[in-house]
Design a protein around this motif. Structure first.
Motif, PDB file in Angstrom:
ATOM      1  N   GLU A 172       3.250  -6.218   4.777  1.00 52.67           N
ATOM      2  CA  GLU A 172       3.996  -6.576   3.658  1.00 52.67           C
ATOM      3  C   GLU A 172       4.936  -6.056   4.259  1.00 52.67           C
ATOM      4  O   GLU A 172       5.938  -4.960   4.630  1.00 52.67           O
ATOM      5  CB  GLU A 172       3.307  -6.334   2.528  1.00 52.67           C
ATOM      6  CG  GLU A 172       1.856  -6.919   2.598  1.00 52.67           C
ATOM      7  CD  GLU A 172       1.234  -6.868   0.884  1.00 52.67           C
ATOM      8  OE1 GLU A 172       1.594  -7.745   0.013  1.00 52.67           O
ATOM      9  OE2 GLU A 172       1.270  -5.280   0.514  1.00 52.67           O
ATOM     10  N   HIS A 207      -7.296  -2.735   2.006  1.00 56.56           N
ATOM     11  CA  HIS A 207      -6.942  -3.304   0.320  1.00 56.56           C
ATOM     12  C   HIS A 207      -6.293  -5.322   0.651  1.00 56.56           C
ATOM     13  O   HIS A 207      -6.241  -5.813  -0.128  1.00 56.56           O
ATOM     14  CB  HIS A 207      -6.643  -3.110  -0.391  1.00 56.56           C
ATOM     15  CG  HIS A 207      -7.290  -1.988  -0.653  1.00 56.56           C
ATOM     16  ND1 HIS A 207      -8.272  -1.418  -1.553  1.00 56.56           N
ATOM     17  CD2 HIS A 207      -6.964  -0.463  -0.385  1.00 56.56           C
ATOM     18  CE1 HIS A 207      -8.420  -0.653  -1.182  1.00 56.56           C
ATOM     19  NE2 HIS A 207      -7.913   0.282  -1.377  1.00 56.56           N
ATOM     20  N   CYS A 208      -5.507  -5.564   1.790  1.00 54.29           N
ATOM     21  CA  CYS A 208      -4.693  -6.168   2.116  1.00 54.29           C
ATOM     22  C   CYS A 208      -4.811  -6.107   3.289  1.00 54.29           C
ATOM     23  O   CYS A 208      -4.265  -5.244   4.376  1.00 54.29           O
ATOM     24  CB  CYS A 208      -2.997  -5.846   1.451  1.00 54.29           C
ATOM     25  SG  CYS A 208      -2.154  -7.882   1.375  1.00 54.29           S
ATOM     26  N   THR A 209      -5.210  -7.468   3.917  1.00 52.62           N
ATOM     27  CA  THR A 209      -5.278  -7.745   6.085  1.00 52.62           C
ATOM     28  C   THR A 209      -3.791  -8.178   6.260  1.00 52.62           C
ATOM     29  O   THR A 209      -3.318  -8.068   7.248  1.00 52.62           O
ATOM     30  CB  THR A 209      -5.517  -8.531   5.883  1.00 52.62           C
ATOM     31  OG1 THR A 209      -5.785  -9.971   4.920  1.00 52.62           O
ATOM     32  CG2 THR A 209      -7.242  -8.189   5.995  1.00 52.62           C
ATOM     33  N   ASN A 210      -2.963  -8.197   5.247  1.00 51.78           N
ATOM     34  CA  ASN A 210      -1.521  -8.479   5.710  1.00 51.78           C
ATOM     35  C   ASN A 210      -0.177  -8.036   5.790  1.00 51.78           C
ATOM     36  O   ASN A 210      -0.402  -6.752   5.445  1.00 51.78           O
ATOM     37  CB  ASN A 210      -0.518  -9.723   4.864  1.00 51.78           C
ATOM     38  CG  ASN A 210      -1.203 -10.837   3.837  1.00 51.78           C
ATOM     39  OD1 ASN A 210      -2.904 -11.367   4.979  1.00 51.78           O
ATOM     40  ND2 ASN A 210      -1.435 -11.220   2.463  1.00 51.78           N
ATOM     41  N   PRO A 268      -1.053  -3.511   7.625  1.00 52.08           N
ATOM     42  CA  PRO A 268      -2.648  -4.467   6.689  1.00 52.08           C
ATOM     43  C   PRO A 268      -3.298  -2.852   6.925  1.00 52.08           C
ATOM     44  O   PRO A 268      -3.519  -1.672   7.211  1.00 52.08           O
ATOM     45  CB  PRO A 268      -2.977  -4.541   8.091  1.00 52.08           C
ATOM     46  CG  PRO A 268      -1.946  -5.112   8.936  1.00 52.08           C
ATOM     47  CD  PRO A 268      -0.571  -4.309   9.032  1.00 52.08           C
ATOM     48  N   ARG A 274      -4.537  -4.504  -4.692  1.00 54.34           N
ATOM     49  CA  ARG A 274      -4.410  -6.146  -4.070  1.00 54.34           C
ATOM     50  C   ARG A 274      -3.082  -6.073  -3.404  1.00 54.34           C
ATOM     51  O   ARG A 274      -2.462  -5.116  -2.615  1.00 54.34           O
ATOM     52  CB  ARG A 274      -4.830  -6.941  -4.754  1.00 54.34           C
ATOM     53  CG  ARG A 274      -5.871  -7.286  -5.272  1.00 54.34           C
ATOM     54  CD  ARG A 274      -6.247  -8.615  -6.184  1.00 54.34           C
ATOM     55  NE  ARG A 274      -7.199  -8.695  -7.017  1.00 54.34           N
ATOM     56  CZ  ARG A 274      -7.946  -9.138  -8.205  1.00 54.34           C
ATOM     57  NH1 ARG A 274      -6.189 -10.491  -8.398  1.00 54.34           N
ATOM     58  NH2 ARG A 274      -8.809  -8.906  -8.869  1.00 54.34           N
ATOM     59  N   CYS A 275      -3.094  -7.015  -2.305  1.00 54.94           N
ATOM     60  CA  CYS A 275      -1.693  -6.862  -2.155  1.00 54.94           C
ATOM     61  C   CYS A 275      -0.438  -7.192  -2.742  1.00 54.94           C
ATOM     62  O   CYS A 275      -0.799  -7.970  -3.876  1.00 54.94           O
ATOM     63  CB  CYS A 275      -1.717  -8.585  -0.901  1.00 54.94           C
ATOM     64  SG  CYS A 275      -3.339  -8.315   0.266  1.00 54.94           S
ATOM     65  N   ARG A 276       0.514  -6.546  -2.499  1.00 53.23           N
ATOM     66  CA  ARG A 276       1.695  -6.548  -3.340  1.00 53.23           C
ATOM     67  C   ARG A 276       2.827  -7.783  -3.561  1.00 53.23           C
ATOM     68  O   ARG A 276       3.363  -8.393  -4.510  1.00 53.23           O
ATOM     69  CB  ARG A 276       2.881  -5.374  -2.635  1.00 53.23           C
ATOM     70  CG  ARG A 276       2.433  -4.096  -2.979  1.00 53.23           C
ATOM     71  CD  ARG A 276       2.616  -3.142  -2.091  1.00 53.23           C
ATOM     72  NE  ARG A 276       3.134  -2.424  -1.970  1.00 53.23           N
ATOM     73  CZ  ARG A 276       1.186  -1.576  -0.986  1.00 53.23           C
ATOM     74  NH1 ARG A 276       1.311  -1.301   0.120  1.00 53.23           N
ATOM     75  NH2 ARG A 276       1.485  -0.223  -1.347  1.00 53.23           N
ATOM     76  N   SER A 295       2.489 -12.410  -3.154  1.00 54.35           N
ATOM     77  CA  SER A 295       2.256 -13.477  -2.853  1.00 54.35           C
ATOM     78  C   SER A 295       2.969 -14.711  -2.759  1.00 54.35           C
ATOM     79  O   SER A 295       2.129 -15.901  -2.505  1.00 54.35           O
ATOM     80  CB  SER A 295       1.879 -13.662  -4.710  1.00 54.35           C
ATOM     81  OG  SER A 295       3.180 -13.855  -5.647  1.00 54.35           O
TER      82      SER A 295
END
Length: 87
Positions: free
Chosen positions: A53, A48-51, A45, A22-24, A26
């Motif tokens: 980071e 698994h994670c659209t952000n 992105p 998942r995203c690292r 939060s």
């Protein structure tokens, strides 16, 4: 009977576990901490994670924090990093 019990325990224990990463991050830090940063990692992105980071490692503590990619000062840090990577 024992095999059914073991199977149910296994299903119960693994039900909450995710196979996919998942995203690292939060939450994000938006206050200026530029002088305290030792290293910055940029994760674009992905499936698994659209952000986007941006994770900074702090100089003295080694703590990792997620930087707000929308904060103006963070954008400048990323620009500098990208400029240094260009040939």
């Amino acid at each position: 009977m024992l095999s059914v019990f073991v199977c149910l325990c296994f299903i119960t224990l693994t039900a909450g576990m995710s196979v996919e990463p998942r995203c690292r991050c939060s939450g994000f830090e938006s206050r200026r901490v530029g002088k305290m940063i030792d290293r910055v990692e940029l994760f674009p992105p992905n499936p698994h994670c659209t952000n986007t980071e941006i994770i900074a490692t702090m100089k003295h503590s080694g703590q990792q924090i997620c930087l707000d990619p929308k904060a103006q000062w963070v954008m400048k840090v990323v620009e500098k990093i990208m400029a240094n990577r260009s040939p």
